[in-house]
Design a protein around this motif. Structure first.
Motif, mmCIF file in Angstrom:
data_model
loop_
_atom_site.group_PDB
_atom_site.id
_atom_site.type_symbol
_atom_site.label_atom_id
_atom_site.label_comp_id
_atom_site.label_asym_id
_atom_site.label_seq_id
_atom_site.Cartn_x
_atom_site.Cartn_y
_atom_site.Cartn_z
ATOM 1 N N THR A 101 75.107 -86.956 -59.639
ATOM 2 C CA THR A 101 76.032 -86.553 -61.024
ATOM 3 C C THR A 101 76.218 -85.016 -61.375
ATOM 4 O OG1 THR A 101 75.913 -87.775 -63.460
ATOM 5 C CG2 THR A 101 74.205 -86.942 -62.160
ATOM 6 N N PHE A 102 77.086 -85.447 -62.212
ATOM 7 C CA PHE A 102 76.719 -83.614 -62.234
ATOM 8 C C PHE A 102 76.040 -83.300 -63.456
ATOM 9 C CE2 PHE A 102 80.687 -81.421 -60.743
ATOM 10 C CZ PHE A 102 81.639 -82.348 -60.263
ATOM 11 N N GLY A 103 75.852 -84.374 -64.508
ATOM 12 C CA GLY A 103 74.843 -83.946 -65.573
ATOM 13 C C GLY A 103 73.537 -84.141 -64.956
ATOM 14 N N ILE A 104 72.049 -84.506 -66.050
ATOM 15 C CA ILE A 104 71.003 -84.450 -65.684
ATOM 16 C C ILE A 104 70.649 -85.779 -65.746
ATOM 17 C CG2 ILE A 104 70.489 -83.678 -67.929
ATOM 18 C CD1 ILE A 104 68.513 -81.907 -67.093
ATOM 19 N N VAL A 105 69.579 -86.124 -64.803
ATOM 20 C CA VAL A 105 68.839 -87.705 -65.416
ATOM 21 C C VAL A 105 67.381 -87.046 -65.614
ATOM 22 C CG1 VAL A 105 68.483 -89.176 -63.763
ATOM 23 C CG2 VAL A 105 70.439 -88.011 -64.285
ATOM 24 N N THR A 106 66.934 -87.710 -66.345
ATOM 25 C CA THR A 106 65.334 -87.970 -67.139
ATOM 26 C C THR A 106 64.593 -88.806 -66.332
ATOM 27 O OG1 THR A 106 65.965 -87.440 -68.665
ATOM 28 C CG2 THR A 106 65.818 -86.196 -68.190
ATOM 29 N N ILE A 107 65.225 -89.829 -66.112
ATOM 30 C CA ILE A 107 64.457 -91.439 -66.261
ATOM 31 C C ILE A 107 64.682 -91.853 -64.819
ATOM 32 C CG2 ILE A 107 64.989 -93.886 -66.791
ATOM 33 C CD1 ILE A 107 66.798 -92.526 -68.860
ATOM 34 N N GLU A 108 63.335 -92.077 -64.428
ATOM 35 C CA GLU A 108 62.824 -92.520 -63.447
ATOM 36 C C GLU A 108 64.106 -93.667 -62.195
ATOM 37 O OE1 GLU A 108 59.577 -93.936 -63.106
ATOM 38 O OE2 GLU A 108 59.656 -94.863 -60.681
ATOM 39 N N SER A 109 64.331 -94.567 -63.136
ATOM 40 C CA SER A 109 65.586 -95.503 -62.719
ATOM 41 C C SER A 109 66.693 -95.310 -62.777
ATOM 42 C CB SER A 109 64.795 -96.880 -63.667
ATOM 43 O OG SER A 109 65.504 -96.437 -64.692
ATOM 44 N N GLN A 110 67.342 -94.229 -62.935
ATOM 45 C CA GLN A 110 68.213 -93.709 -62.651
ATOM 46 C C GLN A 110 68.575 -93.356 -61.277
ATOM 47 O OE1 GLN A 110 69.853 -91.714 -66.515
ATOM 48 N NE2 GLN A 110 69.636 -94.085 -67.399
ATOM 49 N N TYR A 111 67.737 -92.426 -60.658
ATOM 50 C CA TYR A 111 67.724 -91.821 -59.312
ATOM 51 C C TYR A 111 68.042 -92.639 -58.422
ATOM 52 C CZ TYR A 111 66.244 -87.218 -61.281
ATOM 53 O OH TYR A 111 66.708 -86.302 -62.171
ATOM 54 N N ASP A 112 68.826 -92.749 -57.283
ATOM 55 C CA ASP A 112 68.873 -93.467 -56.207
ATOM 56 C C ASP A 112 67.935 -92.639 -55.542
ATOM 57 O OD1 ASP A 112 72.424 -93.153 -57.711
ATOM 58 O OD2 ASP A 112 70.829 -94.998 -57.495
ATOM 59 N N TYR A 113 68.160 -91.831 -55.153
ATOM 60 C CA TYR A 113 66.931 -91.031 -53.240
ATOM 61 C C TYR A 113 65.634 -90.428 -53.990
ATOM 62 C CZ TYR A 113 71.759 -91.909 -52.110
ATOM 63 O OH TYR A 113 72.687 -92.555 -52.044
ATOM 64 N N TRP A 114 65.071 -90.805 -53.342
ATOM 65 C CA TRP A 114 63.639 -89.770 -53.673
ATOM 66 C C TRP A 114 63.171 -89.505 -52.078
ATOM 67 C CZ3 TRP A 114 61.149 -89.954 -58.025
ATOM 68 C CH2 TRP A 114 61.673 -90.600 -58.993
ATOM 69 N N GLY A 115 62.264 -88.964 -51.973
ATOM 70 C CA GLY A 115 61.693 -87.643 -50.916
ATOM 71 C C GLY A 115 60.200 -88.705 -51.341
ATOM 72 N N GLN A 116 59.349 -88.601 -49.694
ATOM 73 C CA GLN A 116 57.618 -89.014 -49.373
ATOM 74 C C GLN A 116 57.090 -88.765 -50.748
ATOM 75 O OE1 GLN A 116 57.467 -91.792 -47.283
ATOM 76 N NE2 GLN A 116 59.240 -91.816 -47.400
#
Length: 124
Positions: A101-116
């Protein structure tokens, strides 16, 4: 999709500093927002900081403002979290996350990819 790998965690004394890095690989040519979260065993993961693709927008957890700084180098596909004046309560596993996304995301559930995640331990 994008793959994320964190580094830079470790053991530090109270008042010390650490800089975490999150290297992205894969489909990094598209715009993606990045964020840092942390989690202590037995507790929910909490938001730390986030940054937009353009680097013009950042957001921090209120309790961390002034001590933590998020930044990114898109040429290196890397996001950083500079942590200063560390306290024992900052001890946690820190993980980075990404969302296209171009914007900013602060909510955990809205993220699609995570590191370990990488462990940060602050000794008193």
């Amino acid at each position: 999709q994008v793959q994320l790998v964190e580094s830079g965690g470790g053991l530090v004394q109270t008042g010390g500093s650490l800089r975490l890095s999150c290297a992205a690989s894969g489909r990094t040519s598209s715009s993606y927002a990045m964020g840092w979260f942390r989690q202590v065993p037995g507790k929910e993961r909490e938001f730390v900081a986030a940054i937009s693709w353009s680097r013009t927008i950042t957001s921090y957890a209120d309790s961390l403002k002034g001590r933590f700084t998020i930044s990114r180098d898109n040429a290196k596909n890397t996001v950083y979290l500079q942590m200063n004046s560390l306290k024992p309560e900052d001890t946690a596993v820190y993980a980075c996350a990404a969302k296209y996304t171009f914007g900013i995301v602060t909510i955990e559930s809205q993220y699609d990819y995570w590191g370990q995640g990488t462990q940060v331990t602050v000794s008193s």
